[in-house]
Write a protein that holds these residues in place. Structure first.
Motif, PDB file in Angstrom:
ATOM      1  N   LEU A  85       0.776  -1.256  -0.143  1.00  0.00           N
ATOM      2  CA  LEU A  85      -0.019   0.052   0.029  1.00  0.00           C
ATOM      3  C   LEU A  85       1.141   1.232  -0.068  1.00  0.00           C
ATOM      4  N   VAL A  86       1.884   1.164   0.625  1.00  0.00           N
ATOM      5  CA  VAL A  86       2.937   2.402   0.675  1.00  0.00           C
ATOM      6  C   VAL A  86       3.513   2.586  -0.565  1.00  0.00           C
ATOM      7  N   PHE A  87       4.057   1.424  -1.266  1.00  0.00           N
ATOM      8  CA  PHE A  87       4.627   1.249  -2.535  1.00  0.00           C
ATOM      9  C   PHE A  87       3.783   0.965  -3.560  1.00  0.00           C
ATOM     10  N   TYR A  88       2.642   1.340  -3.718  1.00  0.00           N
ATOM     11  CA  TYR A  88       1.636   0.884  -4.786  1.00  0.00           C
ATOM     12  C   TYR A  88       2.214   1.074  -5.976  1.00  0.00           C
ATOM     13  N   GLN A  89       3.001   1.875  -6.321  1.00  0.00           N
ATOM     14  CA  GLN A  89       3.247   2.030  -7.763  1.00  0.00           C
ATOM     15  C   GLN A  89       4.195   1.135  -8.498  1.00  0.00           C
ATOM     16  N   LYS A  90       4.733   0.481  -7.707  1.00  0.00           N
ATOM     17  CA  LYS A  90       5.913  -0.767  -7.848  1.00  0.00           C
ATOM     18  C   LYS A  90       5.822  -1.701  -7.201  1.00  0.00           C
ATOM     19  N   ASP A  91       6.401  -3.124  -7.475  1.00  0.00           N
ATOM     20  CA  ASP A  91       6.542  -4.348  -6.806  1.00  0.00           C
ATOM     21  C   ASP A  91       7.763  -4.143  -5.971  1.00  0.00           C
ATOM     22  N   GLN A  92       7.698  -4.337  -4.594  1.00  0.00           N
ATOM     23  CA  GLN A  92       8.840  -4.539  -3.839  1.00  0.00           C
ATOM     24  C   GLN A  92       9.734  -5.962  -4.164  1.00  0.00           C
ATOM     25  N   VAL A  93      10.815  -5.422  -3.825  1.00  0.00           N
ATOM     26  CA  VAL A  93      11.839  -6.539  -4.210  1.00  0.00           C
ATOM     27  C   VAL A  93      12.788  -7.318  -3.013  1.00  0.00           C
ATOM     28  N   PHE A  94      12.924  -8.297  -2.877  1.00  0.00           N
ATOM     29  CA  PHE A  94      13.556  -8.891  -2.040  1.00  0.00           C
ATOM     30  C   PHE A  94      14.598 -10.065  -2.472  1.00  0.00           C
TER      31      PHE A  94
END
Length: 442
Positions: free
Chosen positions: A184-193
């Motif tokens: 929700l905080v970084f809804y414009q991108k996919d978070q990466v791990f």
């Protein structure tokens, strides 16, 4: 002619200048090499040490009141601490099992978080290897203490269901909330791990499923060589193997991997320093951390005794199955600190740390706490085994497969988090309507 001589003069000056520059560079390199050689010789003599963060750790000198203020009054969650003594008063004055269970449950929640804080503070002084072992020991000490008290009372199914619920809660609820809030905080991108670490963790979880699955299969296929004893022997042997595998995992993570496995690989230097906690200083001294660990562990042990004694009464008064209390309610308390930490890291776009908290805690419980409880039960003379029964084993197997599929891409978003949360709701509903066939073992 004069026009022809100017370039020649310029070339001569450039050549002379370059020679001078080379001379200066060679002199500078000689001085630098001499300085480095001198520093190396001083290091060999023990007169000079590298300024690594762990060697530069400064132990604060706090008074007793300031130490109490830092540990007790610096966290808003500690407002729940009075519920612990209140549970003990209710036990002796009213003897209402339902209220004793609820108040003990609430009172243990801040203690679990403070245990993690004290362990983290002590890790500043012990270095990464011993610090990792401390985290492995005290990271899930709440579940371990509750399990030992339940084993002492012969409540083997409560131990099995509580540890199973903690694994399910970490993999579905904690990780799901982290993915959802971070998405929700970084809804414009996919978070990466780090996908590689996620694959290794999934493999360890599948190994834990293997250790729990085979005794159940052996039991339900009626293929034991010695009826009643082969299942127990297999459980104890598998538990020892799982403990060896977890020790090897710790050694690999702490020794073979020189850098912190859960530090993001592609972040800026200052963000890495913030993530790995290299620039943080301890707030309390080493002996303060040891004393607080002892006090908090003793207080958790005391409340756990009242909590375990009140489980059956709470089940009757609330008309809730013991399986639901053990699998859903108890793990939420033990995972309160992990839950908050994983969400906080995800909202700062540090998914590797969120995975380290959620999946790492699941690995600790499945590969360390569960087999350790089998060994402790063996010492106590209790018939604690790895046969978690068919329904519970199938639930764990499907959960690990689902989480492994969600982790295989190395990315997360709010949709994946929502799916994991919804999966946990299905698990909770299943245990709410599930009647455990071994009520006598509770």
């Amino acid at each position: 002619m004069s026009h022809c001589k100017v370039p020649a003069l310029i070339e001569a000056q450039v050549e002379m200048g370059s020679v001078n520059e080379l001379e200066h560079k060679s002199l500078f390199r000689k001085e630098e090499d001499a300085t480095q050689a001198k520093a190396a010789s001083l290091m060999e003599q023990g007169s000079l040490s590298l300024s690594f963060p762990e060697h530069a750790t400064k132990s604060p000198k706090n008074s007793v009141l300031r130490s109490i203020k830092i540990v007790i009054f610096s966290n808003k969650l500690n407002m729940l601490l009075p519920f612990g003594p209140l549970a003990i008063l209710v036990h002796y004055m009213i003897d209402s099992k339902g209220w004793v269970f609820l108040l003990s449950l609430i009172g243990i929640t801040p203690l679990a978080e403070r245990l993690g804080y004290a362990t983290e503070q002590l890790a500043f002084y012990t270095g990464p290897t011993v610090g990792g072992l401390l985290n492995a020991t005290f990271g899930n000490v709440t579940e371990l203490i509750i399990s030992i008290f339940a084993l002492k009372n012969g409540m083997i199914r409560v131990v099995q269901l509580t540890l199973l619920g903690s694994i399910l809660s970490n993999m579905l609820l904690v990780l799901g909330c982290a993915f959802f809030c971070g998405g929700l905080v970084f809804y414009q991108k996919d978070q990466v791990f780090d996908k590689g670490i996620a694959v290794v963790n999934s493999g360890l979880l599948l190994m834990a499923v293997m250790g729990i699955l085979f005794p159940a299969v052996l039991h339900y296929t009626h293929s034991e060589v010695h009826a009643g004893s082969s299942e127990m022997a297999l459980s104890r042997f598998s538990s020892c193997i799982m403990l060896i595998a977890y020790a090897a995992y710790l050694f690999f993570q702490l020794k073979s991997q020189s850098n912190n496995s859960y530090c993001p690989l592609e972040e800026e230097t200052n963000q890495n320093e913030e993530t790995c906690g290299e620039d943080e200083d301890p707030e309390i001294s080493k002996w303060e951390a040891i004393i607080w660990l002892s006090i908090l562990t003793a207080w958790v042990s005391l409340l756990s005794g009242y909590l375990v004694d009140a489980i059956e009464g709470a089940s009757v008064s609330w008309n809730i199955p013991i399986a639901f209390i053990s699998v859903i309610l108890l793990p939420i308390v033990g995972n309160a600190a992990e839950h908050a930490g994983a969400i906080m890291f995800a909202m700062k776009d540090k998914l590797d740390l969120s995975l380290g908290v959620a999946i790492g805690s699941s690995i600790q419980i499945s590969m360390f706490v569960v087999p350790f409880c089998v060994v402790i039960g063996w010492i106590m003379g209790e018939q604690m085994d790895l046969n978690f029964q068919l329904f519970e084993t199938a639930m764990l197997f499907i959960t690990v497969i689902v989480v492994a599929f969600f982790l295989q891409e190395g990315t997360s978003n709010y949709f994946k988090g929502l799916m994991l949360i919804l999966c946990y709701l299905i698990v909770a509903a299943s245990f709410f309507v599930h009647e455990d066939p071994h009520e006598d073992a509770l």
